[in-house]
Design a protein around this motif. Structure first.
Motif, mmCIF file in Angstrom:
data_model
loop_
_atom_site.group_PDB
_atom_site.id
_atom_site.type_symbol
_atom_site.label_atom_id
_atom_site.label_comp_id
_atom_site.label_asym_id
_atom_site.label_seq_id
_atom_site.Cartn_x
_atom_site.Cartn_y
_atom_site.Cartn_z
ATOM 1 N N PHE A 1 75.782 -2.805 30.091
ATOM 2 C CA PHE A 1 76.192 -2.245 28.799
ATOM 3 C C PHE A 1 75.753 -3.200 27.693
ATOM 4 C CE2 PHE A 1 79.507 -5.061 30.221
ATOM 5 C CZ PHE A 1 79.932 -5.706 29.064
ATOM 6 N N ASN A 2 75.798 -2.714 26.461
ATOM 7 C CA ASN A 2 75.398 -3.510 25.305
ATOM 8 C C ASN A 2 76.640 -4.115 24.660
ATOM 9 O OD1 ASN A 2 74.438 -4.579 22.937
ATOM 10 N ND2 ASN A 2 73.114 -2.839 22.446
ATOM 11 N N PRO A 3 76.876 -5.423 24.806
ATOM 12 C CA PRO A 3 78.099 -6.035 24.269
ATOM 13 C C PRO A 3 78.101 -6.188 22.751
ATOM 14 C CG PRO A 3 76.683 -7.711 25.217
ATOM 15 C CD PRO A 3 76.036 -6.392 25.533
ATOM 16 N N ILE A 4 76.926 -6.009 22.127
ATOM 17 C CA ILE A 4 76.858 -6.177 20.667
ATOM 18 C C ILE A 4 76.630 -4.829 19.970
ATOM 19 C CG2 ILE A 4 76.032 -8.544 20.841
ATOM 20 C CD1 ILE A 4 73.221 -7.418 20.114
ATOM 21 N N LEU A 5 76.960 -3.741 20.650
ATOM 22 C CA LEU A 5 76.668 -2.406 20.153
ATOM 23 C C LEU A 5 77.197 -2.165 18.745
ATOM 24 C CD1 LEU A 5 75.361 0.274 20.948
ATOM 25 C CD2 LEU A 5 77.590 1.027 21.786
ATOM 26 N N ASN A 6 78.417 -2.620 18.460
ATOM 27 C CA ASN A 6 79.047 -2.371 17.156
ATOM 28 C C ASN A 6 79.218 -3.631 16.315
ATOM 29 O OD1 ASN A 6 79.521 0.484 17.544
ATOM 30 N ND2 ASN A 6 81.054 -0.106 19.073
ATOM 31 N N TYR B 1 67.541 -1.572 24.933
ATOM 32 C CA TYR B 1 66.387 -1.389 25.814
ATOM 33 C C TYR B 1 66.641 -2.051 27.168
ATOM 34 C CZ TYR B 1 61.515 -1.417 27.370
ATOM 35 O OH TYR B 1 60.355 -1.241 28.093
ATOM 36 N N ALA B 2 67.321 -3.201 27.148
ATOM 37 C CA ALA B 2 67.669 -3.879 28.396
ATOM 38 C C ALA B 2 68.630 -3.029 29.234
ATOM 39 C CB ALA B 2 68.285 -5.240 28.103
ATOM 40 N N TRP C 1 61.545 -8.219 23.970
ATOM 41 C CA TRP C 1 61.089 -7.952 22.606
ATOM 42 C C TRP C 1 59.661 -7.421 22.626
ATOM 43 C CZ3 TRP C 1 62.506 -7.564 17.595
ATOM 44 C CH2 TRP C 1 61.505 -7.654 16.630
ATOM 45 N N GLN C 2 58.783 -8.072 23.374
ATOM 46 C CA GLN C 2 57.386 -7.656 23.415
ATOM 47 C C GLN C 2 57.230 -6.248 23.991
ATOM 48 O OE1 GLN C 2 55.717 -10.953 25.634
ATOM 49 N NE2 GLN C 2 55.207 -12.080 23.773
ATOM 50 N N LYS C 3 57.984 -5.938 25.033
ATOM 51 C CA LYS C 3 57.923 -4.605 25.619
ATOM 52 C C LYS C 3 58.499 -3.553 24.666
ATOM 53 C CE LYS C 3 58.249 -6.301 30.379
ATOM 54 N NZ LYS C 3 59.085 -6.362 31.612
ATOM 55 N N PHE C 4 59.589 -3.925 23.994
ATOM 56 C CA PHE C 4 60.225 -3.009 23.038
ATOM 57 C C PHE C 4 59.274 -2.693 21.883
ATOM 58 C CE2 PHE C 4 62.595 -2.780 18.992
ATOM 59 C CZ PHE C 4 63.264 -1.583 19.193
#
Length: 283
Positions: free
Chosen positions: A87-92, A78-79, A6-9
């Motif tokens: 991959f992003n499991p919460i994309l949708n 970002y991760a 979060w801080q880096k983002f």
């Protein structure tokens, strides 16, 4: 951990987004996302977030849930970019979360405006004094909910509020005598260095957008008046004053002038005219 990412983002976003949007990120973190601080980013799955959002969903705060889900999704994106996860499991996930039911903001009728207001101010006298002050300031400034809640101490000077609005990057609001008394009262009663905000929320952050509406609900105003409806009340009243121009009323509501040519020739703030209009309404 989520906190590290979060801080880096946020550090990356600071040069890409407006100050107002950045403040929304910070506010969401202070109020909700800090609870994810020590969570491993690989643990953030749809199942995990459904459990995390459960209290907000049960409370009907669907707009907050959607906003938080989008912010968390960006951090997980970002991760992926950093190759921490594949991959992003919460994309949708936003598609499957409850959506807020948007509707017109409730406001008083122009036919019964005076008697409705007399009753309203008697009814709110039982509320916490700080909430009363916030409600009165909505009337005295005619600002939108987040605009008033976001006012910082550094934004107050010489009888003016310097506000970041929805439509104008910077907008100075003249304080009526009543509004100035509320500012003086709040500043006199608060401990020093508690918070940078005029109106104090949890942990020194922004006051929640639901604070006033929930207070109005308890008093039986759920179907009669919402915070944003106060702006409608102000417009209705000011339109009954013959010598207050429509253009000044629009500026009191921080509405931009339609059309690029009109905007080019109308860059004045009309502070004196707006102060008079807001003083008449406050009186």
């Amino acid at each position: 951990s989520f906190k590290d990412l979060w801080q880096k983002f946020i550090a990356l976003q600071q040069t890409k987004i407006t100050e107002n949007t950045l403040e929304k990120y910070y506010s969401s973190y202070r109020c909700h996302l800090y609870k994810l601080d020590n969570v491993d980013i690989r643990e953030i799955t749809p199942k995990y977030l459904l459990k995390f959002f459960e209290p907000l969903v049960n409370n009907g705060e669907y707009g907050t849930v959607q906003r938080l889900a989008n912010m968390i999704k960006l951090v997980v994106d970002y991760a992926v970019f950093l190759q921490i996860v594949e991959f992003n499991p919460i994309l949708n996930i936003s598609k499957f979360l409850p959506k807020p039911n948007y509707q017109h903001f409730k406001s008083f009728s122009d036919l019964t405006l005076e008697q409705d207001l007399v009753k309203f101010f008697k009814d709110i006298s039982v509320l916490n004094k700080d909430i009363q002050c916030l409600i009165y300031m909505y009337f005295f400034t005619l600002l939108r909910s987040v605009e008033l809640r976001s006012v910082k101490l550094q934004d107050i000077s010489n009888g003016l509020l310097d506000v970041k609005t929805k439509t104008l990057s910077s907008f100075r609001v003249p304080l009526s005598n009543q509004a100035q008394r509320i500012v003086d009262y709040l500043l006199a009663k608060r401990p020093t260095t508690v918070s940078e905000y005029l109106f104090l929320g949890r942990a020194g952050g922004l006051v929640s957008e639901n604070t006033v509406n929930k207070a109005l609900d308890r008093l039986g105003y759920k179907d009669k008046l919402r915070v944003h409806g106060i702006r409608t009340v102000g417009r209705m009243y000011l339109q009954t004053i013959p010598d207050i121009k429509e253009s000044i009323i629009e500026l009191c509501l921080s509405h931009t002038v339609v059309g690029k040519v009109a905007q080019a020739y109308n860059r004045g703030e009309y502070l004196e005219e707006r102060k008079r209009a807001l003083q008449v309404f406050s009186d």
